[in-house]
Design a protein around this motif. Structure first.
Motif, PDB file in Angstrom:
ATOM      1  N   THR A 277     -13.369  -1.343   3.013  1.00 27.76           N
ATOM      2  CA  THR A 277     -14.766  -1.561   3.391  1.00 27.76           C
ATOM      3  C   THR A 277     -15.058  -0.964   4.761  1.00 27.76           C
ATOM      4  O   THR A 277     -16.084  -0.324   4.968  1.00 27.76           O
ATOM      5  N   ILE A 278     -14.131  -1.156   5.679  1.00 24.32           N
ATOM      6  CA  ILE A 278     -14.325  -0.648   7.046  1.00 24.32           C
ATOM      7  C   ILE A 278     -14.285   0.872   7.089  1.00 24.32           C
ATOM      8  O   ILE A 278     -15.112   1.513   7.741  1.00 24.32           O
ATOM      9  N   THR A 279     -13.311   1.472   6.393  1.00 24.15           N
ATOM     10  CA  THR A 279     -13.091   2.920   6.503  1.00 24.15           C
ATOM     11  C   THR A 279     -13.913   3.744   5.519  1.00 24.15           C
ATOM     12  O   THR A 279     -14.074   4.946   5.713  1.00 24.15           O
ATOM     13  N   GLY A 280     -14.373   3.103   4.435  1.00 26.12           N
ATOM     14  CA  GLY A 280     -15.114   3.853   3.430  1.00 26.12           C
ATOM     15  C   GLY A 280     -14.210   4.495   2.387  1.00 26.12           C
ATOM     16  O   GLY A 280     -14.692   5.173   1.481  1.00 26.12           O
ATOM     17  N   HIS A 281     -12.893   4.292   2.492  1.00 23.59           N
ATOM     18  CA  HIS A 281     -11.972   4.803   1.484  1.00 23.59           C
ATOM     19  C   HIS A 281     -12.040   3.914   0.241  1.00 23.59           C
ATOM     20  O   HIS A 281     -12.430   2.756   0.319  1.00 23.59           O
ATOM     21  N   SER A 282     -11.607   4.480  -0.880  1.00 24.27           N
ATOM     22  CA  SER A 282     -11.483   3.647  -2.079  1.00 24.27           C
ATOM     23  C   SER A 282     -10.258   2.749  -1.906  1.00 24.27           C
ATOM     24  O   SER A 282      -9.356   3.047  -1.108  1.00 24.27           O
ATOM     25  N   LEU A 283     -10.222   1.669  -2.651  1.00 23.25           N
ATOM     26  CA  LEU A 283      -9.086   0.762  -2.568  1.00 23.25           C
ATOM     27  C   LEU A 283      -7.796   1.484  -2.960  1.00 23.25           C
ATOM     28  O   LEU A 283      -6.746   1.290  -2.346  1.00 23.25           O
TER      29      LEU A 283
ATOM     30  N   THR B  99      -7.102   4.660  -2.546  1.00 22.29           N
ATOM     31  CA  THR B  99      -6.703   5.520  -1.435  1.00 22.29           C
ATOM     32  C   THR B  99      -6.091   4.701  -0.304  1.00 22.29           C
ATOM     33  O   THR B  99      -5.087   5.092   0.284  1.00 22.29           O
ATOM     34  N   VAL B 100      -6.680   3.557  -0.010  1.00 23.24           N
ATOM     35  CA  VAL B 100      -6.129   2.688   1.036  1.00 23.24           C
ATOM     36  C   VAL B 100      -4.703   2.283   0.670  1.00 23.24           C
ATOM     37  O   VAL B 100      -3.801   2.313   1.510  1.00 23.24           O
ATOM     38  N   MET B 101      -4.489   1.920  -0.584  1.00 22.94           N
ATOM     39  CA  MET B 101      -3.147   1.512  -1.008  1.00 22.94           C
ATOM     40  C   MET B 101      -2.154   2.669  -0.860  1.00 22.94           C
ATOM     41  O   MET B 101      -1.017   2.461  -0.424  1.00 22.94           O
ATOM     42  N   LEU B 102      -2.569   3.867  -1.209  1.00 19.30           N
ATOM     43  CA  LEU B 102      -1.693   5.031  -1.048  1.00 19.30           C
ATOM     44  C   LEU B 102      -1.386   5.285   0.421  1.00 19.30           C
ATOM     45  O   LEU B 102      -0.241   5.577   0.787  1.00 19.30           O
ATOM     46  N   ILE B 103      -2.395   5.185   1.269  1.00 18.89           N
ATOM     47  CA  ILE B 103      -2.200   5.386   2.714  1.00 18.89           C
ATOM     48  C   ILE B 103      -1.245   4.332   3.269  1.00 18.89           C
ATOM     49  O   ILE B 103      -0.311   4.651   4.020  1.00 18.89           O
ATOM     50  N   LEU B 104      -1.465   3.076   2.904  1.00 21.12           N
ATOM     51  CA  LEU B 104      -0.601   2.007   3.396  1.00 21.12           C
ATOM     52  C   LEU B 104       0.832   2.198   2.906  1.00 21.12           C
ATOM     53  O   LEU B 104       1.786   1.992   3.662  1.00 21.12           O
TER      54      LEU B 104
END
Length: 75
Positions: free
Chosen positions: A14-20, A22-27
């Motif tokens: 929500t903060i970054t505007g990434h999809s969930l 994408t966030v999971m991949l980044i993390l």
């Protein structure tokens, strides 16, 4: 840094505007497995209402079982 501050992946998305996704991949790729994260996870687990309920059940069962075993040993 947001994850280490305790933000959930949904909050980070929500903060970054990434999809969930994408966030999971980044993390998965970049989030260091730090002692701080481990301690936070243990703290969250130990203080979760669900964990407290489960611990009460286990404690009650163990106490009841222990009493029964003591009675059986005396007989």
């Amino acid at each position: 840094m947001a994850r280490e501050a305790g933000c959930t992946p949904q909050q980070i998305a929500t903060i970054t505007g990434h999809s969930l996704k994408t966030v999971m991949l980044i993390l998965e790729r970049y989030l260091a497995r730090t002692r701080g994260l481990a301690e936070q996870a243990i703290f969250n687990f130990e203080h979760s209402p669900r964990t407290k309920f489960a611990n009460r059940l286990q404690t009650s069962t163990a106490k009841a079982t222990g009493r029964k075993e003591k009675r059986d040993a005396k007989q």
